[in-house]
Design an enzyme around this catalytic site. Structure first.
Site, PDB file in Angstrom:
ATOM      1  N   ASN A 100       0.860  -1.189   0.000  1.00 29.06           N
ATOM      2  CA  ASN A 100       0.000   0.000   0.000  1.00 29.06           C
ATOM      3  C   ASN A 100       0.899   1.243   0.000  1.00 29.06           C
ATOM      4  O   ASN A 100       1.647   1.470   0.961  1.00 29.06           O
ATOM      5  CB  ASN A 100      -0.897  -0.054   1.244  1.00 29.06           C
ATOM      6  CG  ASN A 100      -1.873   1.097   1.270  1.00 29.06           C
ATOM      7  OD1 ASN A 100      -1.501   2.213   0.910  1.00 29.06           O
ATOM      8  ND2 ASN A 100      -3.096   0.853   1.667  1.00 29.06           N
ATOM      9  N   HIS A 136       1.117   6.031   1.826  1.00 31.70           N
ATOM     10  CA  HIS A 136       1.914   6.864   2.739  1.00 31.70           C
ATOM     11  C   HIS A 136       2.993   7.677   2.033  1.00 31.70           C
ATOM     12  O   HIS A 136       3.493   8.652   2.601  1.00 31.70           O
ATOM     13  CB  HIS A 136       2.473   6.025   3.892  1.00 31.70           C
ATOM     14  CG  HIS A 136       1.410   5.699   4.894  1.00 31.70           C
ATOM     15  ND1 HIS A 136       1.083   6.544   5.921  1.00 31.70           N
ATOM     16  CD2 HIS A 136       0.558   4.658   4.969  1.00 31.70           C
ATOM     17  CE1 HIS A 136       0.078   6.030   6.602  1.00 31.70           C
ATOM     18  NE2 HIS A 136      -0.259   4.889   6.046  1.00 31.70           N
ATOM     19  N   HIS A 187      -5.649   3.757  -1.645  1.00 34.23           N
ATOM     20  CA  HIS A 187      -6.965   4.092  -1.100  1.00 34.23           C
ATOM     21  C   HIS A 187      -7.335   5.493  -1.588  1.00 34.23           C
ATOM     22  O   HIS A 187      -6.638   6.456  -1.251  1.00 34.23           O
ATOM     23  CB  HIS A 187      -6.897   4.046   0.437  1.00 34.23           C
ATOM     24  CG  HIS A 187      -8.209   4.220   1.131  1.00 34.23           C
ATOM     25  ND1 HIS A 187      -8.361   4.029   2.488  1.00 34.23           N
ATOM     26  CD2 HIS A 187      -9.433   4.570   0.682  1.00 34.23           C
ATOM     27  CE1 HIS A 187      -9.616   4.251   2.835  1.00 34.23           C
ATOM     28  NE2 HIS A 187     -10.295   4.589   1.751  1.00 34.23           N
ATOM     29  N   ARG A 237      -9.459   8.123  -0.822  1.00 31.36           N
ATOM     30  CA  ARG A 237     -10.372   8.547   0.252  1.00 31.36           C
ATOM     31  C   ARG A 237     -11.271   9.671  -0.232  1.00 31.36           C
ATOM     32  O   ARG A 237     -10.891  10.459  -1.097  1.00 31.36           O
ATOM     33  CB  ARG A 237      -9.583   9.006   1.486  1.00 31.36           C
ATOM     34  CG  ARG A 237      -8.861   7.873   2.210  1.00 31.36           C
ATOM     35  CD  ARG A 237      -8.307   8.357   3.545  1.00 31.36           C
ATOM     36  NE  ARG A 237      -9.360   8.583   4.503  1.00 31.36           N
ATOM     37  CZ  ARG A 237      -9.718   7.741   5.480  1.00 31.36           C
ATOM     38  NH1 ARG A 237      -9.070   6.611   5.653  1.00 31.36           N
ATOM     39  NH2 ARG A 237     -10.704   8.031   6.305  1.00 31.36           N
ATOM     40  N   ARG A 244      -7.155  12.917   1.075  1.00 35.11           N
ATOM     41  CA  ARG A 244      -6.089  13.408   1.960  1.00 35.11           C
ATOM     42  C   ARG A 244      -4.697  12.931   1.534  1.00 35.11           C
ATOM     43  O   ARG A 244      -3.701  13.493   1.942  1.00 35.11           O
ATOM     44  CB  ARG A 244      -6.366  13.035   3.418  1.00 35.11           C
ATOM     45  CG  ARG A 244      -6.167  11.597   3.728  1.00 35.11           C
ATOM     46  CD  ARG A 244      -6.290  11.331   5.217  1.00 35.11           C
ATOM     47  NE  ARG A 244      -7.652  11.506   5.689  1.00 35.11           N
ATOM     48  CZ  ARG A 244      -8.131  10.884   6.765  1.00 35.11           C
ATOM     49  NH1 ARG A 244      -7.349  10.096   7.482  1.00 35.11           N
ATOM     50  NH2 ARG A 244      -9.370  11.056   7.153  1.00 35.11           N
ATOM     51  N   GLU A 274      -8.748   0.648  -2.844  1.00 37.23           N
ATOM     52  CA  GLU A 274      -9.663   0.651  -1.705  1.00 37.23           C
ATOM     53  C   GLU A 274     -10.530   1.895  -1.788  1.00 37.23           C
ATOM     54  O   GLU A 274     -10.027   2.993  -2.089  1.00 37.23           O
ATOM     55  CB  GLU A 274      -8.886   0.697  -0.393  1.00 37.23           C
ATOM     56  CG  GLU A 274      -7.926  -0.443  -0.212  1.00 37.23           C
ATOM     57  CD  GLU A 274      -6.969  -0.184   0.945  1.00 37.23           C
ATOM     58  OE1 GLU A 274      -6.990   0.913   1.533  1.00 37.23           O
ATOM     59  OE2 GLU A 274      -6.183  -1.081   1.233  1.00 37.23           O
ATOM     60  N   THR A 326      -8.491   3.449   8.592  1.00 37.65           N
ATOM     61  CA  THR A 326      -9.745   2.682   8.530  1.00 37.65           C
ATOM     62  C   THR A 326      -9.918   1.855   9.802  1.00 37.65           C
ATOM     63  O   THR A 326      -9.222   0.866  10.010  1.00 37.65           O
ATOM     64  CB  THR A 326      -9.728   1.754   7.292  1.00 37.65           C
ATOM     65  OG1 THR A 326      -9.288   2.525   6.175  1.00 37.65           O
ATOM     66  CG2 THR A 326     -11.098   1.195   7.013  1.00 37.65           C
ATOM     67  N   GLU A 336     -11.203  -9.278   2.724  1.00 41.34           N
ATOM     68  CA  GLU A 336      -9.951  -8.901   3.383  1.00 41.34           C
ATOM     69  C   GLU A 336     -10.261  -8.761   4.861  1.00 41.34           C
ATOM     70  O   GLU A 336     -11.109  -7.950   5.260  1.00 41.34           O
ATOM     71  CB  GLU A 336      -9.388  -7.584   2.819  1.00 41.34           C
ATOM     72  CG  GLU A 336      -8.112  -7.188   3.560  1.00 41.34           C
ATOM     73  CD  GLU A 336      -7.300  -6.100   2.875  1.00 41.34           C
ATOM     74  OE1 GLU A 336      -7.468  -5.879   1.653  1.00 41.34           O
ATOM     75  OE2 GLU A 336      -6.494  -5.470   3.588  1.00 41.34           O
ATOM     76  N   HIS A 377      -3.953  -4.446   7.720  1.00 35.89           N
ATOM     77  CA  HIS A 377      -4.088  -3.316   8.631  1.00 35.89           C
ATOM     78  C   HIS A 377      -3.210  -3.506   9.859  1.00 35.89           C
ATOM     79  O   HIS A 377      -3.409  -4.453  10.625  1.00 35.89           O
ATOM     80  CB  HIS A 377      -5.533  -3.048   9.067  1.00 35.89           C
ATOM     81  CG  HIS A 377      -5.729  -1.591   9.426  1.00 35.89           C
ATOM     82  ND1 HIS A 377      -5.232  -1.050  10.570  1.00 35.89           N
ATOM     83  CD2 HIS A 377      -6.286  -0.580   8.745  1.00 35.89           C
ATOM     84  CE1 HIS A 377      -5.509   0.247  10.587  1.00 35.89           C
ATOM     85  NE2 HIS A 377      -6.144   0.563   9.488  1.00 35.89           N
TER      86      HIS A 377
HETATM   87  N1  PXP Z   1      -5.931  -3.012   3.889  1.00 33.53           N
HETATM   88  C1  PXP Z   1      -6.917  -2.077   3.973  1.00 33.53           C
HETATM   89  C2  PXP Z   1      -8.274  -2.445   3.506  1.00 33.53           C
HETATM   90  C3  PXP Z   1      -6.649  -0.782   4.460  1.00 33.53           C
HETATM   91  O1  PXP Z   1      -7.646   0.123   4.559  1.00 33.53           O
HETATM   92  C4  PXP Z   1      -5.332  -0.461   4.849  1.00 33.53           C
HETATM   93  C5  PXP Z   1      -5.030   0.931   5.321  1.00 33.53           C
HETATM   94  O2  PXP Z   1      -5.209   1.829   4.277  1.00 33.53           O
HETATM   95  C6  PXP Z   1      -4.351  -1.445   4.702  1.00 33.53           C
HETATM   96  C7  PXP Z   1      -4.676  -2.716   4.250  1.00 33.53           C
HETATM   97  C8  PXP Z   1      -2.909  -1.181   5.062  1.00 33.53           C
HETATM   98  O3  PXP Z   1      -2.816  -0.905   6.413  1.00 33.53           O
HETATM   99  P1  PXP Z   1      -1.406  -0.446   7.032  1.00 33.53           P
HETATM  100  O4  PXP Z   1      -1.049   0.849   6.376  1.00 33.53           O
HETATM  101  O5  PXP Z   1      -1.682  -0.322   8.484  1.00 33.53           O
HETATM  102  O6  PXP Z   1      -0.412  -1.520   6.699  1.00 33.53           O
END
Ligand code: PXP
Length: 267
Positions: A13, A16, A49, A51, A55, A76, A107, A157, A220
């Site tokens: 992901n 960030h 994601h 959003r 953001r 996402e 989330t 998921e 997550h």
């Molecule tokens: N999976 C989903 C559905 C999420 O919403 C997120 C956070 O955006 C992640 C995975 C990744 O989470 P993390 O950044 O805590 O690894």
């Protein structure tokens, strides 16, 4: 490593990277620059994601990432109709439907698939008509799994946040938490019991989902410490991990951060 164990795939992901860019509201760092690095270092999928408040990832980022990515893109998003219209037009490989509140940091909790059954069904049908694979981000309960199967999702998921938060409270010096459980009031033994419960819920939900023919992802709060026990759940076949990989990349570079996580995903 056992040859007969199903492979675990890794979705990275990259939101960030855009979070860092948005700290200055300029064009650096560009999340699309991560695509080749992730692909060359063992990632199997790119996750972003979009959003509602934009953001971090913007529409332009999402479009560029979908068109440039050498790996499948898992987008996402919430079930808000205006967002779904955009996703339908963008046509990522997969859409993962997540709950979204504007005030949350990230989330928190899975999608209420029972409470929003009708709206989710309409959303799924729209996305499927556009040829997009569907995943539902749910809490690890049998009810949520069963409802996801009835909704026609291909994937679930499982939200690993409860397990990850408890793990952090038990094994790191997490000074405070914005999460519901106040670590200071729990003994080590109580934390161990709760970690076991949270982990047991993930195992049970994953096995149940697999028995219903669903493919199972999880994510997550997963990091280089807590991921190993999740990898050992054979019925989970994909992890989506963001914050810990991008955080580590500040010190090691993204290539090493991705390949180190990929090594931990080997069964
Ligand atoms: N999976 C989903 C559905 C999420 O919403 C997120 C956070 O955006 C992640 C995975 C990744 O989470 P993390 O950044 O805590 O690894």
């Amino acid at each position: 490593m056992h040859a007969d164990k199903p492979k675990m795939t890794l979705g990275v992901n990259i939101d960030h990277i855009a979070v860092l860019r948005e700290a200055r509201k300029i064009n650096d760092p560009d999340p699309s620059m991560a695509l080749a690095v992730c692909a060359q270092n063992g990632a199997d999928q790119i996750t972003i994601h979009l959003r509602e408040d934009r953001r971090h990832i913007h529409d332009d980022d999402a479009r560029r990432i979908i068109s440039l990515s050498p790996l499948p893109v898992n987008l996402e998003c919430s079930i808000e109709p205006s967002i779904i219209d955009i996703i339908t037009e963008m046509r990522p490989h997969r859409a993962t439907l997540v709950p979204e509140k504007r005030e949350e940091v990230t989330t928190e909790g899975g999608l209420d698939v029972t409470g929003h059954f009708d709206q989710i069904l309409i959303t799924i049908n729209k996305l499927k008509d556009a040829g997009i694979e569907i995943s539902l981000f749910i809490d690890p309960t049998r009810e949520a799994v069963e409802t996801s199967e009835r909704l026609g999702a291909e994937w679930v998921e499982l939200h690993t946040g409860s397990y990850a938060n408890l793990y952090a409270m038990r094994h790191t010096a997490l000074p405070h938490s914005h999460h519901a459980i106040d670590a200071l009031k729990l003994s080590r033994q109580e934390l161990d019991n709760r970690i076991e419960q949270a982990y047991g819920a993930l195992v049970d939900a994953a096995n149940y989902a697999r028995s219903l023919g669903l493919k199972v992802a999880a994510g997550h709060g997963l990091n280089y410490q807590n991921v190993t026990s999740i990898v050992s759940i054979d019925t989970i076949e994909e992890l989506n991990i963001g914050q810990s990989i991008i955080a580590r990349s500040v010190f090691t570079g993204l290539a090493t951060a991705v390949s180190d996580m990929k090594s931990l995903c080997q069964r």
